[in-house]
Design a protein around this motif. Structure first.
Motif, PDB file in Angstrom:
ATOM      1  N   ASP A   1     -18.253  21.872 -22.033  1.00 45.67           N
ATOM      2  CA  ASP A   1     -17.414  20.910 -22.732  1.00 45.67           C
ATOM      3  C   ASP A   1     -16.331  21.556 -23.861  1.00 45.67           C
ATOM      4  O   ASP A   1     -16.856  22.841 -24.054  1.00 45.67           O
ATOM      5  N   PHE A  41      -7.433  10.357 -35.818  1.00 42.57           N
ATOM      6  CA  PHE A  41      -8.037   9.432 -36.147  1.00 42.57           C
ATOM      7  C   PHE A  41      -8.468   9.231 -37.640  1.00 42.57           C
ATOM      8  O   PHE A  41      -8.630  10.452 -38.244  1.00 42.57           O
ATOM      9  N   GLN A  43     -10.815   7.113 -40.478  1.00 39.60           N
ATOM     10  CA  GLN A  43     -11.900   6.194 -40.500  1.00 39.60           C
ATOM     11  C   GLN A  43     -11.923   6.027 -42.116  1.00 39.60           C
ATOM     12  O   GLN A  43     -12.768   6.798 -42.663  1.00 39.60           O
ATOM     13  N   PRO A  49     -12.658   3.248 -36.738  1.00 40.13           N
ATOM     14  CA  PRO A  49     -11.696   4.126 -36.460  1.00 40.13           C
ATOM     15  C   PRO A  49     -10.230   3.545 -36.221  1.00 40.13           C
ATOM     16  O   PRO A  49     -10.574   2.540 -35.672  1.00 40.13           O
ATOM     17  N   ARG A  51      -6.477   4.912 -34.800  1.00 36.10           N
ATOM     18  CA  ARG A  51      -5.792   6.064 -34.287  1.00 36.10           C
ATOM     19  C   ARG A  51      -4.535   6.203 -35.182  1.00 36.10           C
ATOM     20  O   ARG A  51      -3.805   5.397 -35.299  1.00 36.10           O
ATOM     21  N   TYR A  92     -10.654  12.483 -37.865  1.00 31.73           N
ATOM     22  CA  TYR A  92     -11.173  13.206 -36.818  1.00 31.73           C
ATOM     23  C   TYR A  92      -9.820  13.592 -35.893  1.00 31.73           C
ATOM     24  O   TYR A  92      -9.120  12.859 -35.628  1.00 31.73           O
ATOM     25  N   MET A  94      -9.328  14.535 -31.693  1.00 36.83           N
ATOM     26  CA  MET A  94     -10.152  14.303 -30.416  1.00 36.83           C
ATOM     27  C   MET A  94      -9.147  15.003 -29.284  1.00 36.83           C
ATOM     28  O   MET A  94      -8.084  14.636 -29.340  1.00 36.83           O
ATOM     29  N   TRP A  99     -12.470  16.011 -19.474  1.00 37.11           N
ATOM     30  CA  TRP A  99     -13.759  15.041 -19.525  1.00 37.11           C
ATOM     31  C   TRP A  99     -14.834  16.157 -19.849  1.00 37.11           C
ATOM     32  O   TRP A  99     -14.988  17.204 -19.083  1.00 37.11           O
ATOM     33  N   PRO A 100     -15.860  15.704 -20.462  1.00 35.90           N
ATOM     34  CA  PRO A 100     -15.804  14.623 -21.477  1.00 35.90           C
ATOM     35  C   PRO A 100     -14.714  14.896 -22.836  1.00 35.90           C
ATOM     36  O   PRO A 100     -14.518  15.849 -23.084  1.00 35.90           O
ATOM     37  N   ALA A 101     -14.256  13.896 -23.282  1.00 34.52           N
ATOM     38  CA  ALA A 101     -13.274  13.836 -24.464  1.00 34.52           C
ATOM     39  C   ALA A 101     -14.253  14.323 -25.475  1.00 34.52           C
ATOM     40  O   ALA A 101     -15.326  14.061 -25.318  1.00 34.52           O
ATOM     41  N   PHE A 103     -14.663  14.942 -29.939  1.00 30.82           N
ATOM     42  CA  PHE A 103     -14.109  14.991 -31.254  1.00 30.82           C
ATOM     43  C   PHE A 103     -14.455  15.968 -32.040  1.00 30.82           C
ATOM     44  O   PHE A 103     -15.460  16.881 -31.825  1.00 30.82           O
ATOM     45  N   GLN A 105     -15.831  17.711 -35.954  1.00 31.72           N
ATOM     46  CA  GLN A 105     -16.764  17.158 -36.632  1.00 31.72           C
ATOM     47  C   GLN A 105     -16.109  16.221 -37.918  1.00 31.72           C
ATOM     48  O   GLN A 105     -17.102  15.478 -38.318  1.00 31.72           O
TER      49      GLN A 105
END
Lengths: 112, 115
Positions: A1, A41, A43, A49, A51, A92, A94, A99-101, A103, A105
Protein backbone atom coordinates in the motif's frame (compact mmCIF):
# COMPACT_ATOMS: atom_id res chain seq x y z
CA UNK A 1 0.00 0.00 0.00
CA UNK A 2 1.05 3.59 -0.56
CA UNK A 3 2.10 5.16 2.72
CA UNK A 4 1.08 8.76 3.26
CA UNK A 5 2.96 10.64 5.98
CA UNK A 6 1.85 13.95 7.43
CA UNK A 7 3.81 16.45 9.46
CA UNK A 8 3.53 17.88 11.95
CA UNK A 9 1.00 15.74 13.82
CA UNK A 10 0.18 18.64 16.12
CA UNK A 11 0.09 22.27 15.07
CA UNK A 12 -0.61 25.01 17.62
CA UNK A 13 -1.28 28.26 15.77
CA UNK A 14 -2.07 31.85 16.67
CA UNK A 15 -5.29 33.30 15.34
CA UNK A 16 -4.66 35.28 12.18
CA UNK A 17 -1.33 33.61 11.53
CA UNK A 18 -0.59 31.19 8.68
CA UNK A 19 -0.36 27.42 9.04
CA UNK A 20 1.12 24.75 6.84
CA UNK A 21 0.78 20.96 6.81
CA UNK A 22 3.00 18.64 4.82
CA UNK A 23 1.96 15.36 3.23
CA UNK A 24 4.43 12.97 1.64
CA UNK A 25 3.66 9.75 -0.20
CA UNK A 26 5.83 6.68 -0.63
CA UNK A 27 5.21 6.72 -4.39
CA UNK A 28 4.46 9.39 -6.93
CA UNK A 29 0.75 10.13 -7.00
CA UNK A 30 0.59 10.99 -10.69
CA UNK A 31 -1.93 8.66 -12.31
CA UNK A 32 -1.74 7.38 -15.87
CA UNK A 33 -4.37 9.94 -16.91
CA UNK A 34 -2.05 12.75 -15.85
CA UNK A 35 -4.04 13.68 -12.76
CA UNK A 36 -2.72 13.57 -9.20
CA UNK A 37 -5.37 12.26 -6.84
CA UNK A 38 -4.39 13.92 -3.59
CA UNK A 39 -7.19 15.20 -1.36
CA UNK A 40 -7.26 17.21 1.85
CA UNK A 41 -9.97 16.84 4.48
CA UNK A 42 -10.94 18.76 7.58
CA UNK A 43 -12.63 17.07 10.51
CA UNK A 44 -13.94 19.40 13.16
CA UNK A 45 -14.58 17.96 16.63
CA UNK A 46 -17.63 15.74 16.63
CA UNK A 47 -18.26 16.14 12.90
CA UNK A 48 -17.94 14.03 9.78
CA UNK A 49 -14.98 14.76 7.52
CA UNK A 50 -15.25 17.50 4.94
CA UNK A 51 -13.22 17.56 1.77
CA UNK A 52 -11.41 20.87 1.28
CA UNK A 53 -9.14 20.21 -1.67
CA UNK A 54 -9.13 17.64 -4.46
CA UNK A 55 -6.49 16.83 -7.06
CA UNK A 56 -3.81 18.72 -5.14
CA UNK A 57 -5.05 22.27 -5.49
CA UNK A 58 -8.76 22.42 -6.38
CA UNK A 59 -10.85 23.91 -3.62
CA UNK A 60 -14.25 22.32 -3.09
CA UNK A 61 -17.40 24.37 -3.21
CA UNK A 62 -17.87 26.61 -0.18
CA UNK A 63 -14.31 26.25 1.07
CA UNK A 64 -12.83 29.61 2.07
CA UNK A 65 -10.02 30.86 -0.12
CA UNK A 66 -7.68 31.02 2.86
CA UNK A 67 -7.21 27.28 2.26
CA UNK A 68 -4.86 26.31 -0.54
CA UNK A 69 -3.18 23.15 -1.70
CA UNK A 70 0.00 22.71 -3.64
CA UNK A 71 2.64 20.17 -4.52
CA UNK A 72 3.46 17.47 -7.02
CA UNK A 73 4.79 13.95 -7.28
CA UNK A 74 5.26 12.84 -3.69
CA UNK A 75 5.27 16.13 -1.75
CA UNK A 76 2.17 18.14 -0.99
CA UNK A 77 1.18 21.02 1.27
CA UNK A 78 -2.02 22.42 2.71
CA UNK A 79 -1.78 26.06 3.71
CA UNK A 80 -4.14 28.20 5.74
CA UNK A 81 -3.27 31.82 5.07
CA UNK A 82 -4.80 33.21 8.27
CA UNK A 83 -6.12 30.76 10.83
CA UNK A 84 -9.58 31.39 12.24
CA UNK A 85 -11.19 29.83 15.29
CA UNK A 86 -13.43 27.64 13.12
CA UNK A 87 -10.36 25.99 11.57
CA UNK A 88 -9.67 24.00 14.74
CA UNK A 89 -9.79 20.28 14.03
CA UNK A 90 -7.84 17.47 12.43
CA UNK A 91 -6.64 17.66 8.84
CA UNK A 92 -5.98 14.60 6.71
CA UNK A 93 -4.47 14.09 3.31
CA UNK A 94 -5.56 11.08 1.29
CA UNK A 95 -4.21 9.57 -1.88
CA UNK A 96 -6.69 8.12 -4.36
CA UNK A 97 -4.28 7.30 -7.15
CA UNK A 98 -3.65 3.72 -6.05
CA UNK A 99 -5.91 1.05 -4.56
CA UNK A 100 -6.41 0.91 -1.71
CA UNK A 101 -6.74 4.61 -1.05
CA UNK A 102 -4.82 5.64 2.03
CA UNK A 103 -5.05 8.47 4.53
CA UNK A 104 -2.30 10.26 6.38
CA UNK A 105 -2.24 10.04 10.17
CA UNK A 106 -3.89 13.43 10.62
CA UNK A 107 -2.65 16.80 11.87
CA UNK A 108 -4.39 18.35 14.85
CA UNK A 109 -4.69 22.11 14.51
CA UNK A 110 -5.36 24.00 17.71
CA UNK A 111 -5.27 27.62 18.77
CA UNK A 112 -2.40 28.71 21.02
CA UNK B 1 -30.31 18.22 -0.63
CA UNK B 2 -27.94 15.28 -0.61
CA UNK B 3 -28.35 12.96 2.38
CA UNK B 4 -26.53 9.82 3.43
CA UNK B 5 -27.71 7.96 6.50
CA UNK B 6 -25.88 4.96 7.91
CA UNK B 7 -27.71 2.36 9.95
CA UNK B 8 -27.29 -1.16 11.28
CA UNK B 9 -24.50 -0.59 13.76
CA UNK B 10 -24.30 -1.81 17.31
CA UNK B 11 -22.55 -4.20 19.66
CA UNK B 12 -21.47 -7.55 18.24
CA UNK B 13 -19.28 -10.38 19.51
CA UNK B 14 -15.97 -11.19 17.85
CA UNK B 15 -16.37 -13.61 14.99
CA UNK B 16 -19.93 -12.59 14.28
CA UNK B 17 -21.37 -10.65 11.33
CA UNK B 18 -23.08 -7.32 10.86
CA UNK B 19 -24.40 -5.47 7.83
CA UNK B 20 -24.44 -1.70 7.60
CA UNK B 21 -26.69 0.23 5.25
CA UNK B 22 -26.14 3.66 3.72
CA UNK B 23 -29.47 5.06 2.63
CA UNK B 24 -29.14 7.99 0.25
CA UNK B 25 -31.23 10.69 -1.37
CA UNK B 26 -30.79 13.90 -3.31
CA UNK B 27 -28.56 12.61 -6.09
CA UNK B 28 -28.57 9.98 -8.82
CA UNK B 29 -27.29 7.06 -6.78
CA UNK B 30 -26.65 4.76 -9.73
CA UNK B 31 -24.19 7.24 -11.23
CA UNK B 32 -21.92 7.39 -8.19
CA UNK B 33 -19.30 5.16 -6.67
CA UNK B 34 -19.82 4.71 -2.94
CA UNK B 35 -17.03 4.47 -0.42
CA UNK B 36 -16.85 3.33 3.21
CA UNK B 37 -14.39 4.94 5.63
CA UNK B 38 -14.04 4.12 9.31
CA UNK B 39 -12.57 5.78 12.36
CA UNK B 40 -11.62 3.90 15.50
CA UNK B 41 -12.28 5.79 18.74
CA UNK B 42 -9.79 8.64 19.06
CA UNK B 43 -7.94 7.58 15.91
CA UNK B 44 -7.61 8.75 12.33
CA UNK B 45 -9.54 7.99 9.18
CA UNK B 46 -9.16 4.51 7.71
CA UNK B 47 -10.27 3.74 4.17
CA UNK B 48 -12.34 0.54 4.02
CA UNK B 49 -13.50 0.06 0.46
CA UNK B 50 -15.42 1.27 -2.56
CA UNK B 51 -18.02 -0.02 -5.00
CA UNK B 52 -18.05 1.37 -8.50
CA UNK B 53 -21.16 2.01 -10.54
CA UNK B 54 -22.83 -0.67 -12.65
CA UNK B 55 -21.32 1.02 -15.68
CA UNK B 56 -18.01 -0.21 -14.30
CA UNK B 57 -19.42 -3.57 -13.32
CA UNK B 58 -20.16 -2.58 -9.71
CA UNK B 59 -16.67 -3.82 -8.96
CA UNK B 60 -15.11 -3.35 -5.56
CA UNK B 61 -11.79 -2.55 -3.91
CA UNK B 62 -10.92 -3.17 -0.28
CA UNK B 63 -8.29 -2.32 2.27
CA UNK B 64 -6.01 -5.23 3.07
CA UNK B 65 -7.23 -5.27 6.66
CA UNK B 66 -10.80 -6.14 5.61
CA UNK B 67 -10.32 -7.97 2.32
CA UNK B 68 -11.98 -11.38 2.42
CA UNK B 69 -14.08 -10.44 5.46
CA UNK B 70 -16.03 -7.37 4.30
CA UNK B 71 -18.25 -7.10 1.22
CA UNK B 72 -19.64 -3.92 -0.27
CA UNK B 73 -22.74 -4.09 -2.42
CA UNK B 74 -25.35 -1.74 -3.78
CA UNK B 75 -29.04 -1.68 -4.64
CA UNK B 76 -29.58 1.06 -7.20
CA UNK B 77 -33.36 0.55 -7.10
CA UNK B 78 -33.37 1.50 -3.41
CA UNK B 79 -30.47 3.99 -3.45
CA UNK B 80 -28.69 2.03 -0.73
CA UNK B 81 -25.10 0.88 -0.32
CA UNK B 82 -24.25 -1.97 2.03
CA UNK B 83 -21.24 -3.03 4.01
CA UNK B 84 -21.42 -6.65 5.07
CA UNK B 85 -18.87 -7.39 7.77
CA UNK B 86 -18.05 -11.01 8.59
CA UNK B 87 -15.58 -12.52 11.05
CA UNK B 88 -15.51 -9.29 12.99
CA UNK B 89 -12.53 -8.53 15.19
CA UNK B 90 -12.15 -6.20 18.14
CA UNK B 91 -9.98 -3.97 15.96
CA UNK B 92 -12.96 -3.38 13.65
CA UNK B 93 -14.54 -1.28 16.41
CA UNK B 94 -15.07 2.11 14.80
CA UNK B 95 -17.43 4.76 13.55
CA UNK B 96 -18.27 3.78 9.98
CA UNK B 97 -18.98 6.46 7.39
CA UNK B 98 -20.30 6.14 3.87
CA UNK B 99 -19.41 8.83 1.38
CA UNK B 100 -20.23 9.85 -2.16
CA UNK B 101 -17.08 10.86 -3.92
CA UNK B 102 -15.69 12.15 -0.59
CA UNK B 103 -17.87 15.25 -0.98
CA UNK B 104 -20.98 14.09 0.81
CA UNK B 105 -20.71 12.08 4.03
CA UNK B 106 -23.09 10.42 6.41
CA UNK B 107 -23.02 11.10 10.12
CA UNK B 108 -21.44 7.75 10.82
CA UNK B 109 -22.62 4.64 12.66
CA UNK B 110 -20.83 3.04 15.57
CA UNK B 111 -19.83 -0.61 15.44
CA UNK B 112 -18.45 -2.10 18.64
CA UNK B 113 -16.91 -5.56 18.52
CA UNK B 114 -16.58 -6.95 22.01
CA UNK B 115 -17.39 -10.02 24.05
Amino acid sequence: DVVVTQSPLSLPVTLGQPASISCRSSQTLVYSDGNTYLNWFQQRPGQSPRRLIHKVSNRDSGVPDRFSGSGSGTDFTLKISRVEAEDVGVYYCMQGTYWPATFGQGTKVEIK
Amino acid sequence: EVQLVESGGGLVEPGRSLTLSCTTSGFTFGENAMTWVRQAPGKGLDWVGVIRTKTYGATTEYAASVKGRFTISRDDSKNIAYLQMDSLRTEDTALYYCTRDYVDWGQGILVTVSS
